[in-house]
Scaffold this motif. Structure first.
Motif: not given
Length: 130
Positions: A87-101
């Motif tokens: 908390n706070p959660k990462p932004t949607r784009q941060q979370a997606i970018t991190n998952f892709v990496s």
């Protein structure tokens, strides 16, 4: 990556030999999202790919939908969620970018269902204190 010179009409042109998994365009088959690699193909569609807009929106919708389903299932009293983001959660784009990496660094999961790889990543990244 190997670079090989190619001579044509008196000019030297460099031809890159890039693995197909990183150089190929998005295909309609990728939209079936049968495995992690297909989803990653969608999430990383090249800027000049004619299916890029649809691919990126599909990627986002798939990942956000799976996460929202998790939130819904574990929203009741006494529930024990699989993941506990900060908390706070990462932004949607941060979370997606991190998952892709993460997915690119773990090709052993390329043939797994994308939702399984996604939760494997999130459990590793944001485990809940039990």
């Amino acid at each position: 990556m190997r670079v090989k010179p190619l001579r044509r009409h008196g000019m030297t042109v460099l031809v890159s030999l890039i693995p197909v998994s990183y150089a190929s365009a998005v295909t309609e088959q990728d939209f079936l999202a049968r495995n992690t690699q297909e989803l990653i193909n969608l999430c990383t569609a090249p800027a000049d790919d004619p299916l890029r807009v649809a691919a990126v929106h599909f990627c986002t919708g798939y990942l956000v939908g799976a996460y929202h389903y998790h939130e819904s299932i574990y929203s009741g009293p006494g529930s024990q969620p699989l993941v506990c983001p900060p908390n706070p959660k990462p932004t949607r784009q941060q979370a997606i970018t991190n998952f892709v990496s993460w997915a690119k660094a773990h090709p052993e999961y390329n043939q797994d269902r994308p939702v399984d790889a996604m939760f494997r990543y999130m459990i590793e990244k944001w485990p809940c204190q039990r």
